[in-house]
Design a protein around this motif. Structure first.
Motif, PDB file in Angstrom:
ATOM      1  N   LEU A  86      47.410  53.918  32.545  1.00 31.37           N
ATOM      2  CA  LEU A  86      46.013  53.864  32.091  1.00 31.37           C
ATOM      3  C   LEU A  86      45.472  52.439  32.132  1.00 31.37           C
ATOM      4  O   LEU A  86      44.322  52.211  32.513  1.00 31.37           O
ATOM      5  CB  LEU A  86      45.911  54.423  30.673  1.00 31.37           C
ATOM      6  CG  LEU A  86      46.094  55.939  30.528  1.00 31.37           C
ATOM      7  CD1 LEU A  86      46.094  56.331  29.055  1.00 31.37           C
ATOM      8  CD2 LEU A  86      44.990  56.682  31.272  1.00 31.37           C
ATOM      9  N   LEU A  87      46.300  51.481  31.737  1.00 29.39           N
ATOM     10  CA  LEU A  87      45.886  50.079  31.785  1.00 29.39           C
ATOM     11  C   LEU A  87      45.605  49.663  33.224  1.00 29.39           C
ATOM     12  O   LEU A  87      44.585  49.011  33.505  1.00 29.39           O
ATOM     13  CB  LEU A  87      46.980  49.192  31.184  1.00 29.39           C
ATOM     14  CG  LEU A  87      46.792  47.674  31.316  1.00 29.39           C
ATOM     15  CD1 LEU A  87      45.500  47.225  30.628  1.00 29.39           C
ATOM     16  CD2 LEU A  87      47.985  46.931  30.735  1.00 29.39           C
ATOM     17  N   LYS A  88      46.470  50.060  34.119  1.00 31.64           N
ATOM     18  CA  LYS A  88      46.317  49.701  35.536  1.00 31.64           C
ATOM     19  C   LYS A  88      45.042  50.298  36.123  1.00 31.64           C
ATOM     20  O   LYS A  88      44.371  49.674  36.946  1.00 31.64           O
ATOM     21  CB  LYS A  88      47.538  50.180  36.324  1.00 31.64           C
ATOM     22  CG  LYS A  88      47.636  49.630  37.732  1.00 31.64           C
ATOM     23  CD  LYS A  88      49.000  49.940  38.327  1.00 31.64           C
ATOM     24  CE  LYS A  88      49.173  49.238  39.674  1.00 31.64           C
ATOM     25  NZ  LYS A  88      50.532  49.451  40.221  1.00 31.64           N
ATOM     26  N   GLN A  89      44.695  51.505  35.678  1.00 29.81           N
ATOM     27  CA  GLN A  89      43.513  52.184  36.199  1.00 29.81           C
ATOM     28  C   GLN A  89      42.216  51.708  35.546  1.00 29.81           C
ATOM     29  O   GLN A  89      41.131  52.012  36.030  1.00 29.81           O
ATOM     30  CB  GLN A  89      43.661  53.695  35.998  1.00 29.81           C
ATOM     31  CG  GLN A  89      44.789  54.318  36.808  1.00 29.81           C
ATOM     32  CD  GLN A  89      45.041  55.771  36.442  1.00 29.81           C
ATOM     33  OE1 GLN A  89      44.585  56.252  35.401  1.00 29.81           O
ATOM     34  NE2 GLN A  89      45.772  56.485  37.299  1.00 29.81           N
ATOM     35  N   ALA A  97      46.441  45.603  41.610  1.00 36.08           N
ATOM     36  CA  ALA A  97      47.327  44.767  42.433  1.00 36.08           C
ATOM     37  C   ALA A  97      48.397  44.058  41.622  1.00 36.08           C
ATOM     38  O   ALA A  97      49.168  43.275  42.178  1.00 36.08           O
ATOM     39  CB  ALA A  97      46.497  43.734  43.196  1.00 36.08           C
ATOM     40  N   LEU A  98      48.476  44.321  40.311  1.00 32.40           N
ATOM     41  CA  LEU A  98      49.398  43.580  39.455  1.00 32.40           C
ATOM     42  C   LEU A  98      50.748  44.272  39.310  1.00 32.40           C
ATOM     43  O   LEU A  98      50.842  45.500  39.321  1.00 32.40           O
ATOM     44  CB  LEU A  98      48.782  43.384  38.064  1.00 32.40           C
ATOM     45  CG  LEU A  98      47.476  42.594  38.014  1.00 32.40           C
ATOM     46  CD1 LEU A  98      47.010  42.455  36.568  1.00 32.40           C
ATOM     47  CD2 LEU A  98      47.625  41.228  38.666  1.00 32.40           C
ATOM     48  N   ASP A  99      51.775  43.468  39.146  1.00 30.48           N
ATOM     49  CA  ASP A  99      53.126  43.975  38.916  1.00 30.48           C
ATOM     50  C   ASP A  99      53.253  44.457  37.471  1.00 30.48           C
ATOM     51  O   ASP A  99      52.518  44.034  36.575  1.00 30.48           O
ATOM     52  CB  ASP A  99      54.131  42.848  39.172  1.00 30.48           C
ATOM     53  CG  ASP A  99      55.573  43.316  39.077  1.00 30.48           C
ATOM     54  OD1 ASP A  99      56.033  43.974  40.027  1.00 30.48           O
ATOM     55  OD2 ASP A  99      56.225  43.039  38.050  1.00 30.48           O
ATOM     56  N   ASN A 100      54.224  45.332  37.241  1.00 25.98           N
ATOM     57  CA  ASN A 100      54.449  45.831  35.886  1.00 25.98           C
ATOM     58  C   ASN A 100      54.770  44.712  34.894  1.00 25.98           C
ATOM     59  O   ASN A 100      54.440  44.818  33.709  1.00 25.98           O
ATOM     60  CB  ASN A 100      55.584  46.856  35.880  1.00 25.98           C
ATOM     61  CG  ASN A 100      55.101  48.245  36.255  1.00 25.98           C
ATOM     62  OD1 ASN A 100      53.911  48.520  36.248  1.00 25.98           O
ATOM     63  ND2 ASN A 100      56.028  49.126  36.586  1.00 25.98           N
TER      64      ASN A 100
END
Length: 387
Positions: A55-58, A65-68
């Motif tokens: 959800l944060l990534k979206q 484009a960020l790594d975990n």
């Protein structure tokens, strides 16, 4: 230390869960959180935590484009400053480290490069170690100093040292410190296996205790290395002096480096740990330390070396020893702050988190806890916490 430093908030994401309530619940049971991934044992985030990261990534096109390792840091940093009631306008500093950084993203970019003989546009800015603190600062809209570093497995506690140094210098009165690690990738696991320190899945039958607890951290009777990688992040809010909302206070810090014979080894008696623990204790009577949260990653020589150092410094009375690596594995650069969280929870709940396969005397009180970490290169840190 000239004055104590208050820890006014701590937040984490790990195989133990997201919320403090869930983390404590999982600390009080005897479950280990290991599973198999690519034929190796690992400690992964649970489904709820993974969903939160998705959800944060979206939530922001830039975050796609960020790594975990960066996303874990952003998630926990948001929660930490919320719990501490900090505002971006407080102009606090940020120091977040990682041993490996953007492991999955770097491996994927490199795979594409080998295929196409051309690097993708965002390869460099999204895989440098400095992008963790930078993205957290961007997300929180802060204006203070932002620092990233890698000091391998003692990274998070070195971040704490840096935050304390900035506060004590008078250049800042608040600092967000922590570590983040997302190392569960084929190449990273293979690197640990190449060092011959990783747990072997073939040696664990489903009927054996070592299958239930494959990482035998702190067990000095083990005959083989049992380290297992875990993922996660933890952030702490540090403030100058003693505050009314402090969860715990830092009353001693210690650090040391020793010259090693091998890149991945400690000396037999862990001289660096002896020096860092002695420095953290200062003039405090060692007998007053109730608990030590050890680094002990589950390796034969590493665990024994740290215990040898503890027996040297605490020669009159050995504090109760514990670790969380039997439960959540070794999260490399994030592990030190996850240990700090464990220590704070024991102080808050006045309950000792034991290791199920060891017989350790439960402390009569839990007022003072020492937390250890050390990384490749012999960079040891010891943090002394008080209720």
């Amino acid at each position: 230390m000239k004055q104590p430093i208050s820890i006014t908030s701590i937040a984490s994401i790990s195989p133990l869960g997201l919320s403090a309530k869930e983390v404590w619940k999982n600390y009080t049971n005897k479950q280990a959180f290991f599973s198999k991934k690519d034929k190796a044992l690992v400690a992964q985030l649970n489904s709820e935590s993974k969903s939160a990261i998705v959800l944060l990534k979206q939530s922001n096109p830039k975050y796609q484009a960020l790594d975990n390792s960066v996303l874990y840091a952003i998630h926990t940093a948001r929660q930490a400053i919320k719990n501490a009631n900090w505002m971006a306008t407080d102009n606090f500093g940020i120091n977040i480290g990682s041993s490996r950084g953007a492991t999955a993203l770097f491996e994927n970019y490199h795979k594409t490069f080998l295929q196409n003989h051309k690097a993708e546009t965002l390869t460099s800015p999204t895989t440098t170690l400095g992008n963790i603190s930078s993205w957290v600062a961007h997300d929180l809209q802060t204006q203070g100093p932002e620092i990233s570093h890698s000091i391998t497995c003692s990274t998070a506690l070195h971040a704490m040292l840096n935050g304390i140094a900035w506060i004590n210098s008078g250049m800042c009165d608040k600092f967000l410190v922590g570590g983040s690690e997302a190392p569960l990738t084929p190449f990273t696991i293979a690197q640990m296996q190449a060092l011959k320190i990783y747990a072997k899945t073939s040696s664990h039958s489903e009927q054996s205790e070592t299958f239930q607890y494959p990482n035998q951290a702190l067990n000095l009777n083990k005959t083989e290395n049992t380290m297992i990688l875990g993922e996660g992040a933890a952030m702490a809010c540090l403030e100058s002096g003693e505050t009314s909302n402090a969860l715990a206070k830092v009353i001693g810090i210690g650090y040391a480096t020793e010259i090693l014979e091998h890149n991945a080894s400690l000396s037999t008696n862990a001289i660096c740990f002896q020096r860092s623990m002695a420095m953290a204790l200062g003039h405090l009577n060692p007998d007053l330390v109730d608990v030590i949260v050890t680094h002990t990653p589950g390796t034969v020589k590493g665990d024994q070396a740290e215990i040898n150092a503890i027996q040297t410094i605490f020669c009159n009375k050995i504090p109760s020893l514990t670790t969380n690596k039997w439960k959540i594995g070794h999260s490399l650069g994030a592990s030190g702050l996850l240990n700090i969280e464990m220590a704070i929870m024991m102080l808050q709940h006045q309950a000792f988190i034991s290791v199920p396969y060891l017989k350790v005397d439960t402390p009569k009180r839990i007022k003072t806890i020492l937390v250890n970490a050390v990384g490749f290169g012999g960079n040891a840190v010891s943090i002394l916490l008080s209720k």
